[in-house]
Design a protein around this motif. Structure first.
Motif, mmCIF file in Angstrom:
data_model
loop_
_atom_site.group_PDB
_atom_site.id
_atom_site.type_symbol
_atom_site.label_atom_id
_atom_site.label_comp_id
_atom_site.label_asym_id
_atom_site.label_seq_id
_atom_site.Cartn_x
_atom_site.Cartn_y
_atom_site.Cartn_z
ATOM 1 N N GLU A 28 8.644 -10.864 -13.417
ATOM 2 C CA GLU A 28 9.946 -11.225 -13.998
ATOM 3 C C GLU A 28 10.736 -12.157 -13.075
ATOM 4 O O GLU A 28 11.494 -13.004 -13.545
ATOM 5 C CB GLU A 28 10.767 -9.983 -14.362
ATOM 6 N N ILE A 29 10.534 -12.038 -11.775
ATOM 7 C CA ILE A 29 11.189 -12.935 -10.819
ATOM 8 C C ILE A 29 10.512 -14.305 -10.856
ATOM 9 O O ILE A 29 11.175 -15.345 -10.872
ATOM 10 C CB ILE A 29 11.145 -12.347 -9.394
ATOM 11 N N GLN B 211 20.095 -15.192 -10.943
ATOM 12 C CA GLN B 211 19.587 -13.946 -11.517
ATOM 13 C C GLN B 211 18.369 -13.449 -10.741
ATOM 14 O O GLN B 211 18.205 -12.244 -10.536
ATOM 15 C CB GLN B 211 19.234 -14.169 -12.991
ATOM 16 N N ALA B 212 17.516 -14.359 -10.294
ATOM 17 C CA ALA B 212 16.344 -13.974 -9.503
ATOM 18 C C ALA B 212 16.767 -13.319 -8.189
ATOM 19 O O ALA B 212 16.197 -12.297 -7.785
ATOM 20 C CB ALA B 212 15.461 -15.191 -9.239
ATOM 21 N N VAL B 213 17.776 -13.882 -7.531
ATOM 22 C CA VAL B 213 18.289 -13.286 -6.287
ATOM 23 C C VAL B 213 18.860 -11.907 -6.565
ATOM 24 O O VAL B 213 18.557 -10.940 -5.853
ATOM 25 C CB VAL B 213 19.350 -14.203 -5.630
ATOM 26 N N LEU B 214 19.658 -11.791 -7.608
ATOM 27 C CA LEU B 214 20.279 -10.519 -7.959
ATOM 28 C C LEU B 214 19.232 -9.451 -8.281
ATOM 29 O O LEU B 214 19.279 -8.331 -7.770
ATOM 30 C CB LEU B 214 21.222 -10.718 -9.151
ATOM 31 N N ARG B 215 18.271 -9.796 -9.102
ATOM 32 C CA ARG B 215 17.246 -8.825 -9.498
ATOM 33 C C ARG B 215 16.351 -8.415 -8.323
ATOM 34 O O ARG B 215 15.968 -7.255 -8.216
ATOM 35 C CB ARG B 215 16.392 -9.379 -10.634
ATOM 36 N N LEU B 216 16.030 -9.353 -7.452
ATOM 37 C CA LEU B 216 15.188 -9.027 -6.308
ATOM 38 C C LEU B 216 15.940 -8.133 -5.325
ATOM 39 O O LEU B 216 15.392 -7.136 -4.842
ATOM 40 C CB LEU B 216 14.709 -10.310 -5.619
ATOM 41 N N ALA B 217 17.194 -8.451 -5.051
ATOM 42 C CA ALA B 217 17.998 -7.600 -4.160
ATOM 43 C C ALA B 217 18.160 -6.205 -4.757
ATOM 44 O O ALA B 217 18.050 -5.192 -4.048
ATOM 45 C CB ALA B 217 19.358 -8.240 -3.904
ATOM 46 N N ALA B 218 18.401 -6.131 -6.067
ATOM 47 C CA ALA B 218 18.545 -4.824 -6.728
ATOM 48 C C ALA B 218 17.240 -4.036 -6.678
ATOM 49 O O ALA B 218 17.238 -2.820 -6.448
ATOM 50 C CB ALA B 218 18.989 -5.023 -8.172
ATOM 51 N N ARG B 219 16.131 -4.708 -6.880
ATOM 52 C CA ARG B 219 14.814 -4.048 -6.799
ATOM 53 C C ARG B 219 14.611 -3.426 -5.424
ATOM 54 O O ARG B 219 14.190 -2.282 -5.298
ATOM 55 C CB ARG B 219 13.737 -5.084 -7.113
ATOM 56 N N TRP B 220 14.915 -4.196 -4.384
ATOM 57 C CA TRP B 220 14.737 -3.681 -3.028
ATOM 58 C C TRP B 220 15.709 -2.545 -2.733
ATOM 59 O O TRP B 220 15.378 -1.611 -2.010
ATOM 60 C CB TRP B 220 14.925 -4.797 -2.013
ATOM 61 N N ALA C 158 12.239 -19.850 -0.660
ATOM 62 C CA ALA C 158 10.861 -20.132 -0.230
ATOM 63 C C ALA C 158 9.927 -20.271 -1.431
ATOM 64 O O ALA C 158 9.092 -21.175 -1.478
ATOM 65 C CB ALA C 158 10.369 -19.038 0.703
ATOM 66 N N ALA C 159 10.074 -19.392 -2.408
ATOM 67 C CA ALA C 159 9.184 -19.409 -3.571
ATOM 68 C C ALA C 159 9.446 -20.607 -4.482
ATOM 69 O O ALA C 159 8.520 -21.143 -5.088
ATOM 70 C CB ALA C 159 9.331 -18.112 -4.365
ATOM 71 N N SER C 160 10.695 -21.028 -4.565
ATOM 72 C CA SER C 160 11.036 -22.139 -5.466
ATOM 73 C C SER C 160 10.991 -23.497 -4.778
ATOM 74 O O SER C 160 10.892 -24.527 -5.444
ATOM 75 C CB SER C 160 12.434 -21.928 -6.062
ATOM 76 N N GLY C 161 11.090 -23.502 -3.460
ATOM 77 C CA GLY C 161 11.160 -24.770 -2.747
ATOM 78 C C GLY C 161 12.522 -25.427 -2.874
ATOM 79 O O GLY C 161 12.661 -26.627 -2.696
ATOM 80 N N ARG C 162 13.541 -24.642 -3.203
ATOM 81 C CA ARG C 162 14.901 -25.151 -3.404
ATOM 82 C C ARG C 162 15.871 -24.401 -2.496
ATOM 83 O O ARG C 162 15.756 -23.197 -2.323
ATOM 84 C CB ARG C 162 15.366 -24.932 -4.845
ATOM 85 N N CYS C 163 16.840 -25.125 -1.955
ATOM 86 C CA CYS C 163 17.961 -24.498 -1.248
ATOM 87 C C CYS C 163 19.020 -24.198 -2.310
ATOM 88 O O CYS C 163 19.347 -25.071 -3.106
ATOM 89 C CB CYS C 163 18.525 -25.425 -0.184
ATOM 90 N N ILE D 276 20.731 -9.120 -0.224
ATOM 91 C CA ILE D 276 21.064 -10.344 -0.956
ATOM 92 C C ILE D 276 20.614 -11.562 -0.151
ATOM 93 O O ILE D 276 19.998 -12.486 -0.693
ATOM 94 C CB ILE D 276 22.576 -10.408 -1.283
ATOM 95 N N THR D 277 20.896 -11.560 1.146
ATOM 96 C CA THR D 277 20.472 -12.678 1.995
ATOM 97 C C THR D 277 18.956 -12.795 2.027
ATOM 98 O O THR D 277 18.397 -13.888 1.884
ATOM 99 C CB THR D 277 21.034 -12.522 3.421
ATOM 100 N N ALA D 278 18.272 -11.659 2.202
ATOM 101 C CA ALA D 278 16.804 -11.676 2.227
ATOM 102 C C ALA D 278 16.238 -12.150 0.893
ATOM 103 O O ALA D 278 15.267 -12.921 0.854
ATOM 104 C CB ALA D 278 16.274 -10.290 2.578
ATOM 105 N N ALA D 279 16.843 -11.716 -0.199
ATOM 106 C CA ALA D 279 16.378 -12.144 -1.529
ATOM 107 C C ALA D 279 16.596 -13.643 -1.718
ATOM 108 O O ALA D 279 15.735 -14.341 -2.255
ATOM 109 C CB ALA D 279 17.099 -11.355 -2.618
ATOM 110 N N ARG D 280 17.745 -14.164 -1.263
ATOM 111 C CA ARG D 280 17.982 -15.608 -1.357
ATOM 112 C C ARG D 280 16.917 -16.385 -0.588
ATOM 113 O O ARG D 280 16.357 -17.350 -1.092
ATOM 114 C CB ARG D 280 19.363 -15.994 -0.812
#
Length: 189
Positions: free
Chosen positions: A176-177, A149-158, A47-52, A38-42
């Motif tokens: 999709e991310i 949702q992007a964080v959740l889906r990326l963490a789940a994918r990994w 980084a990809a969005s340029g948003r904290c 989850i931390t790695a996905a965040r």
């Protein structure tokens, strides 16, 4: 300008409970792994969005005050300036009055405008430090749902595709991310 993370956020935009429900996990045996993912996905989504996503303290380090009086911040969104200091010729920090810097958090990228007298920089490098808080808020529910949702889906994918999938995703996020974060991406022209 150098942005320095002072501390990680106090919480993640996706909880372990949410991730376990999404993955249909009944056991907490792999909670440590899931929390790390989850931390790695965040971090990847930030980084990809340029948003904290979640509020986190940052320090912006400048060599000198900008000639135009505007500092375009490399982080967004920015909620507050918590402190500012300038190092004098002897290397001692001199506080900057709170009224001397005005944050325009609605600008994208956020701007700090010089709104009053500021101390003169006394050294050539790293003379100015401005501490800010960047993020959508302190709680997960303040983060826009597509980014969560992007964080959740990326963490789940990994989690589901252990192995080299994370290194492939570092080269280019799955479509999709990318679609989830697209409305929030900071564009460079």
């Amino acid at each position: 300008m150098t942005p320095l993370a002072l501390e990680p956020p106090a919480t993640e935009p996706v909880s372990l409970v949410e991730a376990r429900l999404f993955l249909r996990l009944d056991q907490a045996d792999e909670d440590d792994l899931l929390a790390t993912l989850i931390t790695a996905a965040r971090l990847m989504i930030e980084a990809a969005s340029g948003r904290c996503l979640i509020n986190q303290p940052w320090r912006i380090v400048l060599d000198r005050w900008p000639s135009g009086g505007e500092i375009r911040l490399p982080l967004s969104p920015v909620g507050t300036i918590t402190a500012a200091r300038v190092y004098d010729l002897l290397g001692a920090p001199q506080p900057v009055a709170g009224t001397a810097l005005a944050l325009d958090p609605l600008a994208d990228p956020p701007l700090i405008r010089l709104a009053g007298e500021v101390p003169e920089a006394g050294r050539d490098r790293g003379a100015i430090e401005i501490d800010i808080v960047a993020g959508y808020g302190a709680a997960a529910d303040q983060v826009p749902a597509p980014l969560r949702q992007a964080v959740l889906r990326l963490a789940a994918r990994w989690f589901e595709q252990r192995g080299d999938v994370a290194s492939r995703d570092a080269q280019g996020l799955p479509a999709e991310i990318v679609a989830l974060i697209a409305p929030y991406r900071r564009m460079r022209l």
